[in-house]
Scaffold this motif. Structure first.
Motif, PDB file in Angstrom:
ATOM      1  N   ALA A  75       0.152  -1.185  -0.112  1.00 45.93           N
ATOM      2  CA  ALA A  75      -0.165  -0.156  -0.282  1.00 45.93           C
ATOM      3  C   ALA A  75       0.693   0.841  -0.210  1.00 45.93           C
ATOM      4  O   ALA A  75       1.042   2.688  -0.146  1.00 45.93           O
ATOM      5  N   GLY A  76       1.706   1.334   0.780  1.00 43.55           N
ATOM      6  CA  GLY A  76       2.813   1.734   1.188  1.00 43.55           C
ATOM      7  C   GLY A  76       3.746   2.835  -0.475  1.00 43.55           C
ATOM      8  O   GLY A  76       4.033   3.517  -1.043  1.00 43.55           O
ATOM      9  N   LEU A  77       3.855   1.640  -1.246  1.00 40.38           N
ATOM     10  CA  LEU A  77       4.543   1.624  -2.639  1.00 40.38           C
ATOM     11  C   LEU A  77       3.466   1.817  -3.339  1.00 40.38           C
ATOM     12  O   LEU A  77       4.193   2.059  -4.777  1.00 40.38           O
ATOM     13  N   ALA A  78       1.945   2.028  -3.143  1.00 37.38           N
ATOM     14  CA  ALA A  78       1.318   1.840  -4.984  1.00 37.38           C
ATOM     15  C   ALA A  78       1.273   2.996  -5.613  1.00 37.38           C
ATOM     16  O   ALA A  78       1.174   4.145  -4.740  1.00 37.38           O
ATOM     17  N   GLU A  79       0.564   3.139  -6.154  1.00 34.88           N
ATOM     18  CA  GLU A  79       0.821   4.620  -7.499  1.00 34.88           C
ATOM     19  C   GLU A  79      -0.510   4.936  -7.564  1.00 34.88           C
ATOM     20  O   GLU A  79      -1.048   5.605  -7.475  1.00 34.88           O
ATOM     21  N   THR A  80      -1.373   3.991  -7.165  1.00 35.24           N
ATOM     22  CA  THR A  80      -2.902   3.747  -7.615  1.00 35.24           C
ATOM     23  C   THR A  80      -4.237   3.499  -6.699  1.00 35.24           C
ATOM     24  O   THR A  80      -3.037   2.584  -5.769  1.00 35.24           O
ATOM     25  N   VAL A  81      -5.935   3.546  -6.460  1.00 34.27           N
ATOM     26  CA  VAL A  81      -5.757   3.315  -5.057  1.00 34.27           C
ATOM     27  C   VAL A  81      -5.724   1.824  -5.685  1.00 34.27           C
ATOM     28  O   VAL A  81      -6.587   1.030  -4.276  1.00 34.27           O
ATOM     29  N   PRO A  82      -6.166   1.147  -6.743  1.00 31.63           N
ATOM     30  CA  PRO A  82      -6.437  -0.757  -6.851  1.00 31.63           C
ATOM     31  C   PRO A  82      -5.328  -0.722  -5.954  1.00 31.63           C
ATOM     32  O   PRO A  82      -5.272  -1.898  -5.543  1.00 31.63           O
ATOM     33  N   GLY A  83      -4.456  -0.536  -6.108  1.00 33.18           N
ATOM     34  CA  GLY A  83      -3.042  -0.400  -5.585  1.00 33.18           C
ATOM     35  C   GLY A  83      -2.948  -0.469  -4.271  1.00 33.18           C
ATOM     36  O   GLY A  83      -2.655  -1.773  -3.776  1.00 33.18           O
ATOM     37  N   ILE A  84      -4.116  -0.118  -3.479  1.00 29.46           N
ATOM     38  CA  ILE A  84      -4.059   0.135  -2.377  1.00 29.46           C
ATOM     39  C   ILE A  84      -5.021  -0.168  -1.184  1.00 29.46           C
ATOM     40  O   ILE A  84      -4.799  -1.615  -0.154  1.00 29.46           O
ATOM     41  N   VAL A  85      -5.945  -0.660  -2.629  1.00 28.05           N
ATOM     42  CA  VAL A  85      -6.966  -1.797  -1.983  1.00 28.05           C
ATOM     43  C   VAL A  85      -6.312  -3.077  -2.118  1.00 28.05           C
ATOM     44  O   VAL A  85      -6.424  -4.288  -1.092  1.00 28.05           O
ATOM     45  N   LEU A  86      -5.268  -3.469  -2.931  1.00 20.89           N
ATOM     46  CA  LEU A  86      -4.895  -4.926  -2.863  1.00 20.89           C
ATOM     47  C   LEU A  86      -4.082  -4.579  -1.398  1.00 20.89           C
ATOM     48  O   LEU A  86      -3.589  -6.376  -0.842  1.00 20.89           O
ATOM     49  N   GLY A  87      -2.797  -3.656  -1.086  1.00 18.22           N
ATOM     50  CA  GLY A  87      -2.399  -3.666   0.267  1.00 18.22           C
ATOM     51  C   GLY A  87      -3.302  -3.913   1.505  1.00 18.22           C
ATOM     52  O   GLY A  87      -3.217  -4.783   2.379  1.00 18.22           O
ATOM     53  N   ARG A  88      -4.769  -3.132   1.055  1.00 19.25           N
ATOM     54  CA  ARG A  88      -5.198  -3.637   2.513  1.00 19.25           C
ATOM     55  C   ARG A  88      -5.219  -4.886   3.031  1.00 19.25           C
ATOM     56  O   ARG A  88      -6.015  -4.982   3.601  1.00 19.25           O
TER      57      ARG A  88
END
Length: 404
Positions: free
Chosen positions: A96-109
């Motif tokens: 989530a910290g390295l994500a550059e998109t919101v879907p990347g944050i979803v994956l991290g969460r």
């Protein structure tokens, strides 16, 4: 019942370590609550729906894995499951910290939530304490959760002011690694894992828990609370920013005094409910207070109304978070506390996920009014169901009947 002897030094060290571990983990989860909507809106994929999914995604994997991981810890031991969960939580925080998109944050969460070790930690607390010290130990860990929630709302905006949303997730990564250190330094080695009535999920009792009306009402209550809590934080940060003209890194200046004042506001409710036996009216009134406060924060762009509504909101949330688990413990039949609390926690996480997902959907297509109406639906059903919450003794009798 009063304990005859104080905790031993080993028990104090172990319980302190596990409370610290729990608070590290919850601090990482809670810190993004007042921040995610504000910062993610500027990222690719930052639609209300995706932001809502990012807020609630951890609840989905938590609900899915909480009971299975607790069962696994009975078989292979607490420490391996806890360490694995912390590594998963750390990996999700890094993603989530390295994500550059919101879907990347979803994956991290989602990965963060997959480290679903809450039940396992509580089971380990039971493993390392004597039976007469267990209630005190559980209370210490429970207090650490409430403290983490308060600290996170203040610390999150401060950290984000230095490095944005990614810095908050990276701090969460560090906290997860710190939790691993705490396990190795603070938890005694060679602790035997065993099933307890106080924690976990005992085989064959889930059906009895689901068949107990009082427990069903309380499970729906915690589902509704976390549904409303997660959904409302899609708009509360924007209300502070727009109505109070407060930059996002300075939101802690509002959260801090309001949280402190909310603790004072809880005292009359606790006194009225516990000392004067007004549990049901206080519970119903507090749910109504929660709904009124959400209306004030979402529908009225008036500074003083927003501040009063935010205070009422945290009075209600803090009171309900403290009271509902206590009511579960009073309502459950003999020997079913662990199963009841396991089901209760699962309902809590389902509420967080659905509140984020459906809240984002409602905000995207219905605006702020649509979001409030969405929060109103479970809230009104909760008020209706809470009218059935009675004193502890008849509820316990009813639960014991359903379990037999």
């Amino acid at each position: 019942m009063l304990t005859k002897n104080p905790m031993t030094s080993v028990e104090r060290r172990a319980v302190g370590a596990l409370a610290l571990l729990y608070s590290f983990r919850m601090l990482g989860l809670f810190m993004v609550l007042p921040l995610l909507a504000l910062y993610a809106v500027d990222m690719p994929g930052g639609t209300p729906l995706m932001i809502g999914l990012a807020l609630g995604a951890y609840g989905f994997s938590q609900a899915l894995l909480q009971i299975p991981l607790g069962w696994l810890s009975d078989r292979i031991g607490r420490t391996p499951v806890i360490l694995g969960g912390l590594l998963m939580f750390a990996a999700g925080s890094l993603v989530a910290g390295l994500a550059e998109t919101v879907p990347g944050i979803v994956l991290g969460r989602l990965l963060q939530g997959a480290g679903a070790i809450a039940g396992t930690v509580m089971a380990l607390v039971a493993d390392v304490t004597d039976e007469e010290q267990r209630t005190k130990a559980m209370a210490i860990v429970g207090a650490s959760i409430g403290l983490s929630f308060a600290v996170s709302l203040v610390l999150g905006p401060v950290v984000a002011g230095f490095g944005g949303l990614s810095s908050v997730f990276l701090l969460t990564f560090v906290l997860a690694l710190g939790g691993i250190v705490v396990v190795f330094l603070g938890v005694p080695r060679g602790v035997v894992s065993r099933e307890h009535a106080e924690v976990g999920t005992r085989p064959g009792m889930i059906r009895s828990v689901l068949a107990t009306p009082a427990l069903r009402r309380l499970n729906f209550g915690v589902f509704s609370l976390h549904f409303i809590l997660t959904a409302s934080f899609l708009v509360i940060p924007f209300a502070l920013q727009d109505t109070l003209s407060l930059p996002r890194e300075a939101h802690w200046k509002i959260y801090l005094p309001v949280l402190v004042a909310s603790l004072v506001g809880m005292l009359p409710l606790l006194r009225l409910a516990e000392r004067h036996g007004k549990i049901r009216p206080v519970l119903v009134g507090t749910v109504v207070m929660l709904l009124v406060s959400v209306a004030g924060m979402t529908l009225l762009a008036v500074p003083w109304v927003l501040c009063v509504a935010l205070w009422l909101y945290f009075v209600a949330v803090n009171y309900l978070e403290a009271t509902l688990p206590s009511l579960v413990s009073k309502a459950v039949f003999s020997g079913g506390k662990g199963t009841a609390l396991g089901v209760y926690s699962t309902c809590q996480f389902i509420g967080a996920f659905t509140g984020g997902a459906l809240g984002g959907l409602a905000l995207q297509y219905g605006g702020v009014l649509g979001l409030f109406v969405l929060c109103l639906i479970p809230g009104l059903f909760w008020v209706r169901s809470s009218l059935g919450v009675t004193a502890a003794s008849p509820v316990v009798a009813q639960g014991a009947t359903s379990a037999s």
